[in-house]
Design a protein around this motif. Structure first.
Motif, short mmCIF file in Angstrom:
data_model
loop_
_atom_site.label_atom_id
_atom_site.label_comp_id
_atom_site.label_asym_id
_atom_site.label_seq_id
_atom_site.Cartn_x
_atom_site.Cartn_y
_atom_site.Cartn_z
N VAL A 25 0.85 -1.20 0.00
CA VAL A 25 0.00 0.00 0.00
C VAL A 25 0.88 1.25 0.00
N ALA A 26 1.90 1.28 0.85
CA ALA A 26 2.80 2.45 0.88
C ALA A 26 3.52 2.60 -0.46
N TRP A 27 3.97 1.48 -1.00
CA TRP A 27 4.65 1.50 -2.30
C TRP A 27 3.69 2.02 -3.38
N PHE A 28 2.42 1.59 -3.32
CA PHE A 28 1.44 1.98 -4.33
C PHE A 28 1.15 3.49 -4.24
N TYR A 29 1.11 4.05 -3.03
CA TYR A 29 0.93 5.51 -2.90
C TYR A 29 2.10 6.24 -3.57
N ARG A 30 3.31 5.74 -3.40
CA ARG A 30 4.46 6.34 -4.08
C ARG A 30 4.30 6.27 -5.60
N LEU A 31 3.84 5.12 -6.08
CA LEU A 31 3.59 4.94 -7.50
C LEU A 31 2.54 5.95 -8.00
N LEU A 32 1.48 6.14 -7.20
CA LEU A 32 0.44 7.11 -7.58
C LEU A 32 0.98 8.54 -7.60
N ALA B 149 2.88 8.96 -10.73
CA ALA B 149 1.95 9.05 -11.85
C ALA B 149 1.32 10.44 -11.91
N LEU B 150 1.02 11.01 -10.75
CA LEU B 150 0.45 12.36 -10.71
C LEU B 150 1.45 13.40 -11.20
N VAL B 151 2.69 13.27 -10.78
CA VAL B 151 3.73 14.18 -11.25
C VAL B 151 3.85 14.11 -12.77
N ASP B 152 3.89 12.89 -13.30
CA ASP B 152 3.97 12.72 -14.76
C ASP B 152 2.75 13.32 -15.45
N HIS B 153 1.58 13.11 -14.88
CA HIS B 153 0.34 13.66 -15.45
C HIS B 153 0.40 15.18 -15.50
N HIS B 154 0.80 15.79 -14.40
CA HIS B 154 0.86 17.26 -14.35
C HIS B 154 1.94 17.81 -15.29
N ARG B 155 3.03 17.11 -15.43
CA ARG B 155 4.06 17.53 -16.39
C ARG B 155 3.52 17.49 -17.81
N ARG B 156 2.80 16.41 -18.14
CA ARG B 156 2.21 16.31 -19.49
C ARG B 156 1.21 17.44 -19.71
N GLN B 157 0.39 17.73 -18.69
CA GLN B 157 -0.60 18.80 -18.82
C GLN B 157 0.11 20.15 -19.03
N ALA B 158 1.18 20.39 -18.30
CA ALA B 158 1.92 21.65 -18.45
C ALA B 158 2.55 21.74 -19.82
#
Length: 192
Positions: free
Chosen positions: A68-75, A78-87
């Motif tokens: 679960v802790a590892w999965f939060y890091r993965l999320l 993924a959010l950082v990558d998503h926001h970079r793509r949006q920018a």
């Protein structure tokens, strides 16, 4: 968005605990992502991608809570990558909008092209004058003009280069210094 249970996925027994722990937190994961992206649909897409990555690469995880802790890091990644793509998409759209504004400036510039050019085009070889007229003044693509004329695009590019050089020499010879400085309000009479 429901991920199938461990038995349906055909997972090895040692990974069933990991998948069960992740599935038990599915709603929390979704809420976590949705708060950060502002869209349930986008959040579901990101979460589904993260689950798929976990199933592909999460073989090293052994206990449920560590997963679960590892999965939060993965999320978070993924959010950082998503926001970079949006920018990046936003910056690309800004450039497009700025270029569209410049296009109107280009039209004004084309209307102000030195009057000498029109007088000197007929002095070029006819095939040169035709290329300059169609590509530079009408804004057509070189391959399209080449196809129409019946020559290769490379040949048309070479002819266009030679035509521009010949036109430049004629302008400099006929208009003198004003041609070298790019005047846009030409009142000289070109010498041929």
């Amino acid at each position: 968005m429901d991920v199938e249970g461990p038995d349906a996925a055909g997972l090895p027994p040692e990974r069933e605990e990991v998948v069960a722990a992740l599935l038990a937190h599915q709603r929390r994961f979704l809420a976590f992502v949705e708060r950060r992206v502002g869209s349930r649909a986008v959040a579901e897409d990101l979460l589904q991608t993260a689950f798929a990555r976990t199933l592909e690469k999460g073989g090293a995880l052994k206990d449920g809570e560590g997963a679960v802790a590892w999965f939060y890091r993965l999320l978070r990644n993924a959010l950082v990558d998503h926001h970079r793509r949006q920018a990046a998409e936003g910056r690309a759209l800004e450039v497009e909008a700025r270029d569209a504004g410049d296009a109107t400036d280009d039209l004004e510039l084309k209307g102000a092209v030195c009057a000498c050019l029109a007088d000197l085009l007929p002095t070029l070889k006819p095939e040169y004058a035709q290329l300059v007229r169609q590509v530079d003044l009408e804004g057509r693509a070189v391959p399209d003009v080449a196809r129409e004329v019946g020559i290769t695009a490379n040949n048309a590019g070479v002819r266009l280069h030679r035509a521009r050089l010949a036109l430049k020499r004629s302008l400099e010879r006929g208009c003198g210094a004003c041609a070298a400085h790019g005047c846009l309000d030409c009142s000289c009479k070109p010498r041929r």
